[in-house]
Design a protein around this motif. Sequence first.
Motif, short mmCIF file in Angstrom:
data_model
loop_
_atom_site.label_atom_id
_atom_site.label_comp_id
_atom_site.label_asym_id
_atom_site.label_seq_id
_atom_site.Cartn_x
_atom_site.Cartn_y
_atom_site.Cartn_z
N ASP A 207 1.18 -0.86 -0.33
CA ASP A 207 0.12 -0.14 -0.66
C ASP A 207 0.97 0.78 0.08
OD1 ASP A 207 0.62 0.90 2.88
OD2 ASP A 207 -0.81 -0.35 3.19
N ASN A 208 0.28 2.40 -0.16
CA ASN A 208 1.01 3.20 -0.40
C ASN A 208 1.73 4.25 0.96
OD1 ASN A 208 0.04 4.41 -2.43
ND2 ASN A 208 -1.11 5.25 -2.24
N PRO A 265 -9.01 -2.08 -0.97
CA PRO A 265 -7.83 -1.57 0.28
C PRO A 265 -9.38 -1.61 1.32
CG PRO A 265 -8.92 0.24 -0.81
CD PRO A 265 -9.10 -1.12 -1.91
N GLY A 266 -9.91 -3.79 1.28
CA GLY A 266 -10.86 -3.78 2.09
C GLY A 266 -11.54 -4.69 2.07
N GLU A 293 -11.83 5.21 2.38
CA GLU A 293 -13.18 5.83 3.04
C GLU A 293 -13.88 5.71 4.56
OE1 GLU A 293 -13.94 7.88 1.01
OE2 GLU A 293 -12.10 6.89 -0.44
N HIS A 294 -13.32 4.35 5.33
CA HIS A 294 -13.84 4.01 6.55
C HIS A 294 -15.56 4.12 6.26
CE1 HIS A 294 -10.76 5.36 9.60
NE2 HIS A 294 -10.22 5.33 8.50
N ALA A 295 -15.59 3.21 4.91
CA ALA A 295 -17.09 3.54 4.62
C ALA A 295 -17.37 1.81 4.57
CB ALA A 295 -18.19 4.65 4.36
N ALA A 296 -18.70 1.58 4.80
CA ALA A 296 -19.67 0.06 4.04
C ALA A 296 -19.45 0.41 2.26
CB ALA A 296 -21.10 0.03 4.52
N ASP A 315 -8.78 8.91 2.48
CA ASP A 315 -7.65 8.36 2.88
C ASP A 315 -6.31 7.41 2.05
OD1 ASP A 315 -5.19 7.33 4.45
OD2 ASP A 315 -6.50 6.98 6.82
N PRO A 316 -5.41 8.02 1.38
CA PRO A 316 -4.72 7.39 0.12
C PRO A 316 -3.02 6.67 0.55
CG PRO A 316 -3.68 10.02 0.08
CD PRO A 316 -5.33 9.60 1.41
N ARG A 317 -2.99 6.78 2.34
CA ARG A 317 -2.55 5.77 2.37
C ARG A 317 -2.90 4.44 2.20
NH1 ARG A 317 -2.38 6.95 8.61
NH2 ARG A 317 -5.00 6.49 8.35
N TYR A 318 -3.47 3.78 1.82
CA TYR A 318 -4.99 2.09 2.29
C TYR A 318 -4.25 2.06 0.32
CZ TYR A 318 -6.53 2.89 6.99
OH TYR A 318 -6.40 2.86 8.46
#
Length: 453
Positions: A207-208, A265-266, A293-296, A315-318
């Motif tokens: 990942d980033n 990413p999830g 995105e911390h989202a469903a 959140d581009p880290r992921y």
Amino acid sequence: MHTGEELHGWKEICAYLGVTARTAQNYEAEQRLPVHRGPGPKARVWAVVTEIDAWKQERDRGPVEPATPPVDPPPVRTHRFWGIGVAVALIAAAGLTVLGLRPHWGSRIPVSVSFAGSTLIVRDAEDREAWRHTFPHRIGPFEDTAAFRRLWALGDIDGDGEVEVIVVDTGDATPQDVASREEELLCFSQDGQSIKWRFKPGRPVKDNTGEQHVPPYYINNVAIVPDRPSTAARIIVSSNHYLNAPDQVAVLDGSGKLVGEYWHPGHLLRLAFADLDHDGHDGLLLAGVNNAEHAATLLAFDPDRVSGTSTGASDPRYELKGFGPGSEKAIVFFDRTCTIRSGPNAEPYNRVAEMFVTGSRIVISVAEGIDQVDPRKAIYELDYQLNLKSVMPSVELQHAHEELERAGIVHHSLLDDNFRELRSAMVVRRNLLANHSTPYTSSTLPAIPPHTP
């Protein structure tokens, strides 16, 4: 916990199923949901939990119509010589039985799969054992019938006129050493006498942040794309990293060759098909959580164009390195409710817990938090164009909100204007280009219009 009592009225039935009243009534009309009524046009409605559970298990298994193998007529010959041929065949079969071998003429067509410890058992349409295969280690265990049903598939995938059995070998592992567990997807011949191919999911990706996510990956869904000729079969395999975020969505052809690959990413733990374009071809739906995105989230693909990775994250880290833009036809994000945004039960994520497709709707059950048994859910109904038609809270989510109101943490009603906040917070990004091979573009829709049935 329900143990066998009655559910009174559509409200309790819907809460137990985790769906809206419209969906539950569609289940009754189209899928024989066991609902009871008293006499008279306005009689009360009730259901029995054990009957609902049995119906859910039967639906999760799903009907599989076995193909009937062609029966060739006997060759034209005199009865005397034909009788000699039969006698020779019977003697040969008896000889095989004496030697402990099973003749495989007219192999029974597989329609179901189960495991007993380390043994795979395949049965035919009459629930007779067709064959079995014993692994050198225990398979599973599996949490429930629905979870197990997502780990095998049946179909003629290579055009040989026989039904192949595709099943996950979960590998040998103990709870203390999950990193040592390596899974494989195996394709057995119809008679179980050979393994035609194997597929091992996942590979190292970064990942980033520079973190490398190395195998093993655990297969969470296996499905054959429906309504395809066997010579053009495609198998979808979704696999999540055993510890961290990435999920690999692999597309295999009938020989087990990797022909498409998307990285997310999830985790994408739910899979379904629907004819989104009304063109007679099913699109691929995947749902779970997007960590960036911390989202469903819900993703839609053309099964023949599955590639790249999710980009443009908050959140581009992921985001994952080394892949081009994703080939998603559409992406939907579902916002967290106020019940987990603040207070003692705050959670950084929500996730899609269940996904069902009916004749005209996609039903998404979004759980608050990452706990696999969290009953606090918001149930969304989307049409095939991914337009929001309704959203409602589960009973447990309503109770959680009431507790926050009593504690003075929130100061509004959860049901104001039909869940207005969740309706306006749902985001749909669409591929606006007719040529799906062109790089993906997206847009955020304006607030969802008022509820329409």
